[in-house]
Scaffold this motif. Structure first.
Motif, short mmCIF file in Angstrom:
data_model
loop_
_atom_site.label_atom_id
_atom_site.label_comp_id
_atom_site.label_asym_id
_atom_site.label_seq_id
_atom_site.Cartn_x
_atom_site.Cartn_y
_atom_site.Cartn_z
N UNK A 1 0.82 -1.20 0.00
CA UNK A 1 0.00 0.00 0.00
C UNK A 1 0.86 1.26 0.00
N UNK A 2 0.44 2.22 -0.81
CA UNK A 2 1.16 3.48 -0.90
C UNK A 2 2.21 3.51 -1.99
N UNK A 3 2.50 2.37 -2.60
CA UNK A 3 3.52 2.32 -3.64
C UNK A 3 2.89 2.39 -5.03
N UNK A 4 3.66 2.93 -5.96
CA UNK A 4 3.26 2.98 -7.36
C UNK A 4 4.21 2.11 -8.16
N UNK A 5 3.64 1.17 -8.91
CA UNK A 5 4.42 0.28 -9.78
C UNK A 5 4.16 0.70 -11.22
N UNK B 1 8.68 8.84 -11.74
CA UNK B 1 8.54 9.04 -10.29
C UNK B 1 7.91 7.85 -9.58
N UNK B 2 7.79 6.69 -10.24
CA UNK B 2 7.20 5.50 -9.63
C UNK B 2 8.17 4.90 -8.60
N UNK B 3 7.62 4.24 -7.60
CA UNK B 3 8.46 3.59 -6.58
C UNK B 3 9.18 2.37 -7.15
N UNK C 1 13.38 -1.61 -10.73
CA UNK C 1 14.04 -0.69 -9.82
C UNK C 1 13.47 0.70 -9.98
N UNK C 2 14.14 1.67 -9.44
CA UNK C 2 13.70 3.05 -9.58
C UNK C 2 14.25 3.63 -10.89
N UNK C 3 13.79 4.82 -11.22
CA UNK C 3 14.25 5.49 -12.45
C UNK C 3 15.77 5.67 -12.42
N UNK C 4 16.28 6.12 -11.29
CA UNK C 4 17.72 6.38 -11.20
C UNK C 4 18.52 5.10 -11.36
#
Length: 577
Positions: free
Chosen positions: A358-362, A534-536, A550-553
């Protein structure tokens, strides 16, 4: 046909129709005998009182026949129409529960034909069955017996006329039945071409293919018309042929009956009654022939309807469904998932493994055909995985009740579909008791408030498919409809593609800030790097395989597929490249 009628037609109505039909036939069979009595015992002897007496009896039988016929038609009509109503309801309910695999087996145009034209064929045969199919054999047996009683010397005429009639009917039906069966397939084709022309009219005009599509429709239309002309021409021959046989039978009865009368071996009244019974016998065969003309087409329709009703959905509820515990933390997990479409050699997805809370964006990104939509379709269990598992709120989706699962997932598909009605009606699809405040809040998040107010507010009319809105407006309304729903997982399948970058950014910003959405999981399928940056957690798909997460970075530094997507969208030097 009996199989699909069982349980969908009232037995009492059928029995009532049969009862009144028997009454009608009995009344009709008594009239020729009464006519014979009037001629033999009344007219010949000049007994006026006898004529009045029998005349009143004939009026009584006639009124009884009319009343029974009216009641029979009423019950038959109600029964057949009720059968059609139940069939349409059952087909629609069945189709609504189809999984995606079942939709691929039966074309949409064919489903429309089966729900309309095929059901009408069944209705017509049900009506005919409760009228002609019952009347014909009863009248045939009764009229034959009574005709023999009036004059067994003339009964040999039936030995000649009936076989000739049967041979003619057999030849006509033998030519007509295959064409009757072909009618339904040709109707499917006509509906398919017509439906494609209507839905793709803008594309047709844009590519200047108007004439090509008109020719295509004309070909299907001409094929249907030619078949209809042939079958109706063949059937049309039945009536003059039968009339000829009936007229020849009458001539033979009068000719040979006259000889019997002249030799005082037969009374005039008996000959008149015999002639009437002979017509009833031949009419019975004509009615049976008409029934035989309708039966093949109806049998084909029944088979097509049964094919739909007998299709078992590949997605079934478990015998003992497991419901996630109340208050359980909202989770979404793919555990080494592999999936392949029916009859496919290679899996569409393999090695998909990730989890979110919950609270995460995939976010899911990848090239065309990489399996992004297939992956998100596994969440609401539109398909079942071949290996591994998909867990929603800690429970495998295959162990959950489908309706309960769909209540936990709010999905915006690639094609934004709106339904005829008002904006409020469409917004309440996800939550029937949604208040206007909740709807406006969802519209605000979806950046739809301004144009909805311009259209007239929540009561603004929505045309079929949302044709009175632009592509971006339809997408935003579809997003708002999903946001109205209280769900644990929100899935946006390439739902921002028609939005400009500014609106896209505002919408995603509102999603992140909304407290209710923050308590759920958001899954976004997108083509743009800006949408997923900006997704988690970002999943990178390539040919159905998870080649990066993973993340964008993290991905921009180490994942080649992600870097290639970035290069194709951003100029050199941007985003650190």
């Amino acid at each position: 046909m009996l199989k699909i009628a069982r349980g969908r037609i009232s037995l009492w109505a059928v029995l009532g129709a049969v009862f009144f039909m028997i009454i009608q036939v009995i009344a009709n069979l008594n009239l020729p005998s009464l006519t014979s009595d009037i001629v033999n015992n009344g007219v010949a002897k000049g007994d006026i009182s006898y004529i009045w007496k029998i005349g009143f009896e004939m009026i009584g039988f006639s009124l009884l026949s009319v009343a029974a016929a009216v009641l029979n038609v009423l019950l038959a009509a109600r029964s057949s129409q009720k059968l059609g109503q139940n069939l349409r309801s059952d087909i629609y309910s069945k189709v609504m529960n189809f999984a995606n695999d079942e939709f691929n087996k039966v074309e949409t145009s064919s489903l429309i034909t089966r729900t309309t034209n095929d059901v009408v064929q069944i209705q017509n045969v049900a009506m005919i069955a409760l009228r002609m199919m019952i009347m014909a054999p009863i009248m045939l047996i009764g009229a034959s017996f009574l005709a023999y009683n009036k004059s067994h010397q003339l009964s040999w005429i039936f030995v000649v006329s009936i076989p000739v009639l049967l041979i003619c009917i057999g030849l006509i039906m033998g030519l007509a039945i295959p064409r009757f069966r072909a009618m339904q397939t040709k109707t499917d084709r006509l509906n398919l071409v017509f439906r494609e022309g209507l839905t793709g009219v803008r594309v047709i005009r844009a590519f200047r293919q108007d004439q090509f599509e008109q020719d295509r429709f004309e070909t299907a239309n001409q094929d249907y018309t030619d078949n209809s002309i042939k079958v109706n021409t063949i059937v049309a021959f039945a009536y003059p042929v039968m009339t000829l046989i009936m007229s020849a039978t009458n001539v033979a009865i009068v000719w040979f009956g006259g000889q019997l009368i002249s030799s005082q071996a037969m009374q005039v009244g008996n000959m008149i009654a015999f002639m009437t019974y002979a017509m009833q016998v031949l009419m019975s065969f004509m009615m049976l022939a008409m029934v035989m003309a309708f039966l093949p087409r109806a049998a084909a329709s029944a088979t097509r309807i049964q094919e739909v009703l007998s299709l078992d959905s590949s997605i079934k509820d478990p015998e003992q469904p497991i419901t996630p515990a109340a208050g359980e933390a909202k989770q979404l997990a793919f555990n080494n998932v592999e999936f392949r479409y029916r009859h496919a050699e290679q899996p569409a997805l393999s090695g998909i493994d990730f989890s979110a809370k919950a609270g995460q964006t995939v976010a899911i990104i990848g090239g065309t055909g990489s399996g992004k939509t297939t992956l998100v379709n596994l969440i609401p269990r539109f398909f079942d995985v071949e290996k591994g598992s998909v867990n929603v709120n800690g429970v495998d989706v295959r162990q959950q009740d489908v309706k309960t699962l769909h209540g936990e997932v709010a999905m915006v598909p690639q094609k934004a579909t709106l339904f005829t009605g008002t904006i409020r009606d469409n917004m309440k699809f996800g939550k029937e008791d949604a208040t206007d405040d909740e709807i406006w809040q969802a519209l605000d998040i979806a950046q739809s408030t301004d144009f909805v107010k311009e259209e007239g507010g929540l009561d603004a009319h929505v045309e079929q498919g949302g044709a009175n809105f632009s592509g971006g407006q339809r997408q935003r309304l579809a997003i708002a409809r999903a946001l109205v729903k209280d769900a644990s997982t929100y899935v946006f399948d390439d739902s921002f593609s028609a939005l400009d970058f500014k609106t896209d950014a505002k919408l995603r910003g509102q999603l992140r800030q909304d407290k209710r959405i923050q308590q759920s999981i958001v899954v976004i399928v997108a083509q743009r790097i800006a949408t997923v940056a900006d997704a988690d957690l970002i999943l990178v798909l390539d040919n159905g395989k998870l080649v990066g997460k993973g993340t964008h970075e993290e991905l921009r530094q180490s994942n080649k597929v992600y870097q290639e997507i970035m290069r194709s969208q951003l100029r050199e030097g941007e985003a650190g490249l």
